[in-house]
Design an enzyme around this catalytic site. Structure first.
Site, mmCIF file in Angstrom:
data_model
loop_
_atom_site.group_PDB
_atom_site.id
_atom_site.type_symbol
_atom_site.label_atom_id
_atom_site.label_comp_id
_atom_site.label_asym_id
_atom_site.label_seq_id
_atom_site.Cartn_x
_atom_site.Cartn_y
_atom_site.Cartn_z
ATOM 1 N N ASN A 91 -15.021 11.004 -1.749
ATOM 2 C CA ASN A 91 -14.745 12.358 -1.328
ATOM 3 C C ASN A 91 -14.223 13.292 -2.350
ATOM 4 O OD1 ASN A 91 -14.407 14.430 0.681
ATOM 5 N ND2 ASN A 91 -12.299 14.120 0.455
ATOM 6 N N MET A 126 -16.119 18.190 6.151
ATOM 7 C CA MET A 126 -14.927 18.498 6.861
ATOM 8 C C MET A 126 -14.389 17.564 7.894
ATOM 9 S SD MET A 126 -14.690 20.615 4.458
ATOM 10 C CE MET A 126 -13.002 21.709 4.623
ATOM 11 N N ARG A 127 -14.847 16.391 8.062
ATOM 12 C CA ARG A 127 -14.320 15.567 8.945
ATOM 13 C C ARG A 127 -13.349 14.393 8.496
ATOM 14 N NH1 ARG A 127 -14.739 18.122 14.052
ATOM 15 N NH2 ARG A 127 -16.636 19.233 14.203
ATOM 16 N N HIS A 162 -12.070 16.563 -3.127
ATOM 17 C CA HIS A 162 -10.986 17.497 -2.409
ATOM 18 C C HIS A 162 -10.418 18.649 -3.276
ATOM 19 C CE1 HIS A 162 -7.855 18.524 0.351
ATOM 20 N NE2 HIS A 162 -6.849 18.311 -0.662
HETATM 21 C C1 GRF Z 1 -15.428 22.384 -1.760
HETATM 22 O O1 GRF Z 1 -14.192 23.037 -2.200
HETATM 23 C C2 GRF Z 1 -14.786 20.859 -1.366
HETATM 24 O O2 GRF Z 1 -13.830 20.421 -2.442
HETATM 25 C C3 GRF Z 1 -14.376 20.738 0.015
HETATM 26 O O3 GRF Z 1 -15.389 21.660 0.559
HETATM 27 C C4 GRF Z 1 -15.706 22.743 -0.111
HETATM 28 C C5 GRF Z 1 -17.038 22.974 0.113
HETATM 29 O O4 GRF Z 1 -17.918 22.224 -0.687
HETATM 30 N N1 GRF Z 1 -14.418 19.478 0.290
HETATM 31 P P1 GRF Z 1 -19.515 22.368 -0.849
HETATM 32 O O5 GRF Z 1 -19.754 23.687 -1.294
HETATM 33 O O6 GRF Z 1 -20.217 22.392 0.771
HETATM 34 O O7 GRF Z 1 -19.862 21.226 -1.567
#
Ligand code: GRF
Length: 268
Positions: free
Chosen positions: A157, A135-136, A159
């Site tokens: 990545n 998330m960065r 999304h």
């Molecule tokens: C997912 O929806 C992904 O698309 C976004 O973060 C969410 C959680 O991903 N980038 P994960 O379960 O930690 O892989």
């Protein structure tokens, strides 16, 4: 003969996409292996997936670096090879007329964190870095040091929306609240912007009248777990080629964009 690619992973949360890639490596669908799991979040549950796999894990606590900068910016020392103007000129996370203090604080704190990430990663050579629920936003400081050959990007990545629609932190929520009838997910190479890099693959799902945010998130995640391994497999097969395309628009203007061409499978 496909080479076994070494895959580094960065996560921030549960790591369900990481698990999907781990499973695909173990089943042989991807000729690859995870070589490390890093996170910006000391409490990321997904770190346990790396520990269980027996691969190195590490954390760079972005939160404390950002807080330290807020409290005493003069005490936060950027890395030696840091060039603020170069990074500000390259990044497209902030528009030209954004508050430069905000942009500068972002670039400095991220370069400090990213230098620590790079320092941790250098012990574990990798061919591909997957952001699996990371998330960065990455700054050009990190991207330029990982993409050593700018023609061969190697940071992917995933999304939770059909880019370029709904970049940012809540793809599923934005899709749902907009009243879309189709939602989806996108895997792309990372560039200097937010969720703006060349698209590798996408999958879509229908949004029905009785769907809720939770039900579309569940549909989307299931597609993510199929899409991401497919894209990693293409990378392992050497079938992803970035091409700079230029287009002449009706109004006479020219536009350019780097896109991903998927090469045919190697001769059996
Ligand atoms: C997912 O929806 C992904 O698309 C976004 O973060 C969410 C959680 O991903 N980038 P994960 O379960 O930690 O892989």
């Amino acid at each position: 003969m496909e080479r076994t690619i070494r895959i580094g992973a960065l996560i921030s949360g549960t790591g369900t996409n990481l698990q999907a890639i781990i499973d695909s490596c173990e089943s042989g669908k991807i000729n690859g292996k995870i070589v490390f799991v890093g996170s910006d979040n000391p409490n990321a549950p997904g770190l346990e997936k790396g520990t269980r796999l027996g691969v190195p894990t590490f954390v760079v606590d972005y939160g404390s670096i950002i807080q330290h900068f807020k409290n005493t910016p003069e005490n936060v020392v950027p890395p030696d090879d840091f060039d603020l103007n170069d990074l500000l000129s390259k990044q497209t996370l902030f528009s030209a007329h954004a508050d430069t203090e905000t942009a500068k604080a972002f670039i400095i704190t991220r370069a400090v964190a990213e230098a620590k990430l790079i320092d941790a990663m250098k012990h574990y050579p990798f061919d591909l870095l997957v952001l699996a629920g990371y998330m960065r936003n990455l700054s050009p400081y990190f991207i330029d040091r990982v993409n050593t050959d700018s023609d061969i990007p190697r940071i992917m990545n995933i999304h939770p929306a059909l880019l370029p629609a709904f970049p940012g932190v809540d793809g599923y929520g934005d899709t749902f609240r907009y009243g879309c009838k189709i939602g989806g997910c996108t895997v792309h190479f990372v560039d200097y912007g937010e969720d703006s890099g060349p698209i590798i693959g996408q999958k879509a799902y229908e949004i029905l009248e009785d769907d809720t945010l939770d039900s579309i998130r569940a549909k989307g995640l299931k597609l993510e777990w199929a899409l991401y391994p497919e894209c990693v497999k293409l990378f392992a097969q050497g079938r992803l080629k970035t091409v700079r395309m230029s287009y002449q628009l009706k109004n006479g203007k020219k536009t350019e964009r780097t896109i991903v061409k998927i090469l045919p499978p190697p001769e059996a």
